[in-house]
Write an enzyme that holds these catalytic residues in place. Structure first.
Site, PDB file in Angstrom:
ATOM      1  N   LYS A  36      -3.208  11.044   1.981  1.00  0.00           N
ATOM      2  CA  LYS A  36      -4.021  11.624   0.902  1.00  0.00           C
ATOM      3  C   LYS A  36      -4.957  10.614   0.238  1.00  0.00           C
ATOM      4  CE  LYS A  36      -0.328  11.080  -2.466  1.00  0.00           C
ATOM      5  NZ  LYS A  36       0.940  11.668  -2.905  1.00  0.00           N
ATOM      6  N   ARG A 131       9.584  15.567 -11.420  1.00  0.00           N
ATOM      7  CA  ARG A 131       8.370  16.128 -10.867  1.00  0.00           C
ATOM      8  C   ARG A 131       8.830  17.360 -10.090  1.00  0.00           C
ATOM      9  NH1 ARG A 131       3.903  12.965  -7.244  1.00  0.00           N
ATOM     10  NH2 ARG A 131       5.045  14.023  -5.581  1.00  0.00           N
TER      11      ARG A 131
HETATM   12  C1  LIG Z   1       1.811  10.800  -2.452  1.00  0.00           C
HETATM   13  C2  LIG Z   1       3.139  11.177  -1.983  1.00  0.00           C
HETATM   14  C3  LIG Z   1       3.862  10.284  -1.177  1.00  0.00           C
HETATM   15  C4  LIG Z   1       3.374   8.886  -0.822  1.00  0.00           C
HETATM   16  O1  LIG Z   1       3.537   8.043  -1.933  1.00  0.00           O
HETATM   17  P1  LIG Z   1       3.230   6.456  -1.825  1.00  0.00           P
HETATM   18  O2  LIG Z   1       3.727   5.905  -3.111  1.00  0.00           O
HETATM   19  O3  LIG Z   1       1.767   6.324  -1.642  1.00  0.00           O
HETATM   20  O4  LIG Z   1       3.995   5.950  -0.672  1.00  0.00           O
HETATM   21  C5  LIG Z   1       5.095  10.705  -0.699  1.00  0.00           C
HETATM   22  N1  LIG Z   1       5.588  11.916  -1.018  1.00  0.00           N
HETATM   23  C6  LIG Z   1       4.926  12.799  -1.782  1.00  0.00           C
HETATM   24  C7  LIG Z   1       5.546  14.113  -2.093  1.00  0.00           C
HETATM   25  C8  LIG Z   1       3.682  12.461  -2.302  1.00  0.00           C
HETATM   26  O5  LIG Z   1       3.023  13.322  -3.082  1.00  0.00           O
END
Ligand SMILES: *Cc1c(COP(=O)(O)O)cnc(C)c1O
Length: 374
Positions: A36, A131
């Site tokens: 993302k 969350r």
């Molecule tokens: C963005 C996201 C990740 C990745 O997080 P990082 O800290 O960039 O490794 C993993 N799981 C979910 C659900 C996310 O939204």
């Protein structure tokens, strides 16, 4: 070359991904690459696949659709709950989605039926970060619902920590996730292929836990791209922290007083440092601002440069004794939030340093002093 720009060294990103894969593989944990932050850019996605990643995950269906159109050869997970209004797109583009709401799961089942497809479901469990996620006591009934709905396959469970409240992954919450997986398997006589323990903030736990039990997947974005551990902001051993660098151009360089004069009213953006009167200073303005980047998340590569303030379009730095003139280019390492915003700004060019060009580009990007001379 266009400025401001992000220079993205694909070889360094591949090195980071390979290193993480190797260090987690012998613990029985697979790496899912999170795309993302780079909006599902096909070249970067291909680089992750080239490093040995089979599964790519994104929070936004648009990014997954872009990678599908580019024929990136991977399994795709949507790791933010689908919107009810997007279930048809989700079923068409994603192999698996992460879910916590019965109504959305029912709509995914109906959409999968219409499309004559089978859609994979991972149930997200709330383990304290507040969350997304089902409260642990409600997991069993939602799992039962997934198992009885047509065209859905219950692939596993997962959790997300360290994002909203900074709750740290540890033996306690990770054991709880493993235990939940085992109880779902026993209760329904199924086997869960995915027990996804979290994101980059799970890495210290993943490297050091005496027993990772059922956790067999981590979803990694920041650690691969920036080489950072989000739990403490420190760099991870053996990883590059400068695989991605922001370069911006100086549009004004003048000696000015270090404190403002006149009557002070409100200002649109908070300063990044408290102004102290140190007499006249050499101040430079770079043509990049709040609209393009999170200025609080930039570290200058050149020692002695201090970022003091930023408005929508101007980044103001005190440059100390550095020889900076109009037209000089300065390089900065971004934090994750700075990277997200820069990747999303249409005003910031994204320049890939292709694999194989490592040596040349290394000196270009790494050596801020050389950049200054150009
Ligand atoms: C963005 C996201 C990740 C990745 O997080 P990082 O800290 O960039 O490794 C993993 N799981 C979910 C659900 C996310 O939204």
């Amino acid at each position: 070359m266009t400025l401001p720009r992000l220079e993205i060294d694909l070889a360094k990103i591949q090195h980071n991904a390979r290193t993480l894969i190797r260090r987690l593989d012998h613990r029985g944990i697979a790496v899912t690459g999170v795309t993302k932050a780079f909006l599902g850019d096909a070249e970067m996605a291909h680089a992750l696949v080239g490093a040995g990643i089979d599964t790519l995950a994104d929070a936004r269906i648009e990014n997954i659709e872009a990678m599908q159109r580019a024929h990136v050869p991977a399994e795709f997970w949507l790791v933010r709950s689908p919107m009810l209004s997007q279930v048809d797109r989700v079923v068409a583009a994603a192999d698996i989605s992460f879910n916590s709401e019965a109504d959305i799961i029912a709509a995914l089942s109906a959409a999968a039926r219409r499309a004559d497809r089978c859609h994979g479901i991972v149930l997200m469990v709330e383990l304290g970060d507040l969350r997304e996620g089902i409260m642990p006591c409600d997991l069993e009934s939602l799992a039962a619902r997934v198992l009885e709905l047509p065209n859905l396959s219950l692939k596993g469970i997962g959790t997300n920590l360290g994002c909203r409240s900074g709750v740290t992954p540890d033996d306690h919450n990770m054991t709880e996730l493993s235990t939940l997986a085992e109880s779902i398997e026993a209760k329904f006589s199924v086997s869960l292929s995915i027990v996804s323990g979290g994101n980059s903030s799970n890495l210290s736990w993943g490297f050091n836990a005496a027993n990772v039990r059922r956790i067999n997947d981590l979803r990694l974005g920041e650690a691969i791209l920036l080489g950072n551990d989000p739990i403490n902001g420190k760099s991870l051993a053996g990883l590059y922290t400068d695989a991605i660098v922001l370069i911006a151009e100086v549009i004004e360089a003048k000696t000015k007083p270090s404190v403002p004069w006149g009557n002070l009213g409100q200002k649109p953006f908070a300063n990044l440092t408290t102004a102290v009167d140190s007499g006249d200073v050499l101040q430079a303005i770079l043509a990049v601002g709040q609209q393009d980047v999170d200025p609080a998340g930039l570290s200058p590569k050149l020692a002695g440069i201090e970022i003091v303030a930023a408005s929508s379009d101007h980044l103001i730095v005190n440059v100390g004794n550095a020889k900076i003139a109009v037209g000089s280019k300065l390089a900065f390492e971004p934090t994750y939030s700075a990277l997200l915003r820069a990747m999303t700004s249409p005003f910031v060019a994204k320049v890939m340093v292709p694999i194989g060009m490592h040596a040349t580009s290394h000196s270009q990007v790494d050596d801020a002093v050389e950049l200054l001379a150009s």
